[in-house]
Design a protein around this motif. Structure first.
Motif, short mmCIF file in Angstrom:
data_model
loop_
_atom_site.label_atom_id
_atom_site.label_comp_id
_atom_site.label_asym_id
_atom_site.label_seq_id
_atom_site.Cartn_x
_atom_site.Cartn_y
_atom_site.Cartn_z
N LEU A 96 0.82 -1.21 0.00
CA LEU A 96 0.00 0.00 0.00
C LEU A 96 0.86 1.26 0.00
CD1 LEU A 96 -2.92 -0.97 2.42
CD2 LEU A 96 -2.92 -0.94 -0.07
N GLY A 97 2.08 1.16 -0.45
CA GLY A 97 2.95 2.32 -0.54
C GLY A 97 3.56 2.71 0.80
N THR A 98 4.21 3.85 0.80
CA THR A 98 4.89 4.35 1.99
C THR A 98 4.49 5.80 2.26
OG1 THR A 98 6.81 5.08 0.69
CG2 THR A 98 6.87 2.84 1.60
N THR A 99 4.83 6.24 3.45
CA THR A 99 4.52 7.61 3.87
C THR A 99 5.69 8.53 3.54
OG1 THR A 99 5.43 7.32 6.09
CG2 THR A 99 3.15 6.62 5.73
N GLN A 100 5.58 9.77 4.01
CA GLN A 100 6.65 10.74 3.77
C GLN A 100 7.91 10.39 4.54
OE1 GLN A 100 5.38 14.71 4.53
NE2 GLN A 100 6.97 15.67 3.30
N SER A 101 7.77 9.56 5.58
CA SER A 101 8.94 9.12 6.36
C SER A 101 9.40 7.73 5.96
CB SER A 101 8.61 9.12 7.86
OG SER A 101 8.21 10.41 8.28
N GLY A 102 8.80 7.15 4.92
CA GLY A 102 9.19 5.82 4.49
C GLY A 102 8.53 4.70 5.27
N GLN A 103 7.48 4.99 6.04
CA GLN A 103 6.79 3.96 6.80
C GLN A 103 5.81 3.20 5.90
OE1 GLN A 103 5.08 6.62 9.65
NE2 GLN A 103 6.78 6.41 11.11
N ASP A 104 5.67 1.91 6.17
CA ASP A 104 4.81 1.06 5.36
C ASP A 104 3.35 1.26 5.75
OD1 ASP A 104 4.66 -1.24 3.39
OD2 ASP A 104 3.66 -2.14 5.10
N VAL A 105 2.50 1.70 4.81
CA VAL A 105 1.10 1.96 5.11
C VAL A 105 0.33 0.68 5.38
CG1 VAL A 105 -1.02 2.98 4.18
CG2 VAL A 105 1.18 4.07 3.72
N PHE A 106 0.67 -0.39 4.66
CA PHE A 106 -0.02 -1.67 4.87
C PHE A 106 0.21 -2.19 6.29
CE2 PHE A 106 -0.10 -6.38 4.36
CZ PHE A 106 -1.46 -6.50 4.12
N SER A 107 1.40 -2.06 6.81
CA SER A 107 1.68 -2.49 8.19
C SER A 107 0.93 -1.62 9.19
CB SER A 107 3.19 -2.43 8.46
OG SER A 107 3.90 -3.26 7.56
N GLN A 108 0.87 -0.32 8.94
CA GLN A 108 0.10 0.55 9.83
C GLN A 108 -1.37 0.18 9.84
OE1 GLN A 108 0.88 4.53 8.46
NE2 GLN A 108 3.00 4.57 9.24
N LEU A 109 -1.91 -0.19 8.67
CA LEU A 109 -3.31 -0.56 8.57
C LEU A 109 -3.60 -1.85 9.34
CD1 LEU A 109 -5.66 0.82 7.01
CD2 LEU A 109 -5.40 -0.98 5.30
N LEU A 110 -2.72 -2.84 9.21
CA LEU A 110 -2.92 -4.11 9.92
C LEU A 110 -2.82 -3.93 11.43
CD1 LEU A 110 -0.86 -6.59 7.68
CD2 LEU A 110 -3.34 -6.30 7.77
N VAL A 111 -1.81 -3.19 11.88
CA VAL A 111 -1.63 -2.99 13.32
C VAL A 111 -2.74 -2.10 13.89
CG1 VAL A 111 -0.06 -2.08 15.07
CG2 VAL A 111 0.85 -3.35 13.14
N GLY A 112 -3.20 -1.11 13.13
CA GLY A 112 -4.21 -0.19 13.63
C GLY A 112 -5.60 -0.78 13.74
N THR A 113 -5.85 -1.93 13.09
CA THR A 113 -7.18 -2.55 13.18
C THR A 113 -7.49 -2.97 14.60
OG1 THR A 113 -6.92 -3.36 10.91
CG2 THR A 113 -8.63 -4.39 12.24
N ARG A 114 -6.50 -3.46 15.32
CA ARG A 114 -6.73 -3.91 16.69
C ARG A 114 -7.19 -2.75 17.57
NH1 ARG A 114 -2.13 -7.22 19.84
NH2 ARG A 114 -2.75 -8.73 18.21
N GLY A 115 -6.55 -1.60 17.46
CA GLY A 115 -6.92 -0.45 18.29
C GLY A 115 -8.34 0.00 18.06
#
Length: 342
Positions: A52-71
């Protein structure tokens, strides 16, 4: 009564919820990268390396989406549990006891009902030293129980006059047993519907709090992704992959919860059950067009019979009077019915 899982909408909603629940459990384990890890790949579109691409800091958006589902799910369901328990205790107790207890609990519920929910949550969350997911869930649950309590109180006032409740009180059943055994099971559908509605409000509240930066931004959820995307002007940089996936997940989760709520409404609402109880779908297709239309006509909670004669019972004598047919009934709203009334 039509089973809950027989509705296509309910099965679809529960399937999507189950998918999100599985992602919430295993998301941090299957995430290809750490959601906060930076890399040289800055604002890269979706690729094989970053789905799912990366952010302005090079962070992986797909990983953020998977981890953020729990919260999101933890806050949504935990706050709904807190609000549902409080609404059941306050609403059922006040509706059953009556008198001074009813007036006191009703006044307390009315106070919370007129308070602006989201601004109050923002103020409380901003004043707390640590506003993690558990704290946010507790705040949302403690401020979102009033409407459910009002609905349950109204239903309990109706149920307390039923014969089985009067009989239970007459034989000396304690108050807690009458409430738990006699009244609470009859309110299960209303409680479940209120729970689902509270989950929707809680999910939207926690995403709003994260989007405006009130809660702790170190804990990832979909609102946090949108916050960083808005702060770094992802839309102006045409980085659609940064905010579109999170928005689609929010919409999909809200749709799934709404579908489950619609299925519960079909289960508890007699008006929505009448077409299914009158004639089956296969029988309705074999009826002529006028009969199919009259199948959906109602007088109060009673459906008008179609234009098919009721068969004579096999054991009925030959001299038995003929069974009535739909021709003997005048549909409501027809010219003949208006003529008879006038």
């Amino acid at each position: 009564m039509k089973p809950l899982l027989s509705s296509v909408k309910t099965r679809t909603g529960l399937g999507v919820l189950l998918l999100f629940a599985v992602i919430a459990v295993i998301g941090p384990w299957i995430a290809p990268h750490s959601p906060s890890a930076m890399s040289p790949d800055i604002l890269q579109p979706p690729s094989a390396r970053h789905l799912l691409g990366t952010t302005q800091s090079g962070q992986d958006v797909f990983s953020q989406l998977l981890v953020g589902t729990r919260g999101v799910l933890v806050v949504g369901f935990l706050s709904a549990v807190i609000a549902t328990v409080l609404s059941c205790v306050v609403g059922i107790t006040s509706g059953y006891l009556g008198g001074l207890a009813d007036e006191t609990l009703s006044a307390t519920g009315n106070i919370f009902l007129v308070l602006p929910g989201l601004p109050l949550i923002i103020i409380i969350a901003s004043l707390l030293p640590e506003s993690g997911n558990l704290v946010v869930a507790a705040v949302i649950g403690l401020t979102g129980w009033a409407w459910g309590a009002r609905v349950l109180r109204a239903q309990t006032l109706s149920l307390r006059r039923r014969d089985y409740v009067t009989a239970a009180r007459a034989i000396g059943e304690p108050t807690w047993r009458v409430i738990v055994v006699e009244i609470l099971p009859n309110l299960s559908a209303v409680i479940i519907s209120s729970f689902v509605g509270t989950v929707i409000n809680a999910v939207l509240s926690v995403i709003t709090l994260s989007f405006i930066g009130v809660v702790d931004l170190s804990e990832w959820n979909w609102g946090t992704i949108l916050f960083w995307a808005q702060s770094n002007q992802a839309l102006a940089q045409n980085a659609w992959w940064w905010f579109v996936p999170a928005g689609l997940c929010i919409a999909l989760l809200g749709t799934a919860l709404a579908l489950v709520n619609f299925g519960i409404d079909e289960l508890v609402n007699p008006r929505l059950r009448i077409p299914h109880a009158t004639v089956s779908r296969g029988q309705r297709r074999r009826l002529p067009a006028p009969a199919r239309r009259r199948t959906y006509m109602r007088v109060g909670f009673t459906a008008v019979l179609p234009d098919t004669a009721v068969p004579r019972p096999p054991d009925a004598p030959a001299s038995a009077p003929p069974q009535p047919s739909a021709a003997d009934f005048v549909p409501l709203g027809s010219p003949a019915a208006v003529k008879e009334l006038t």
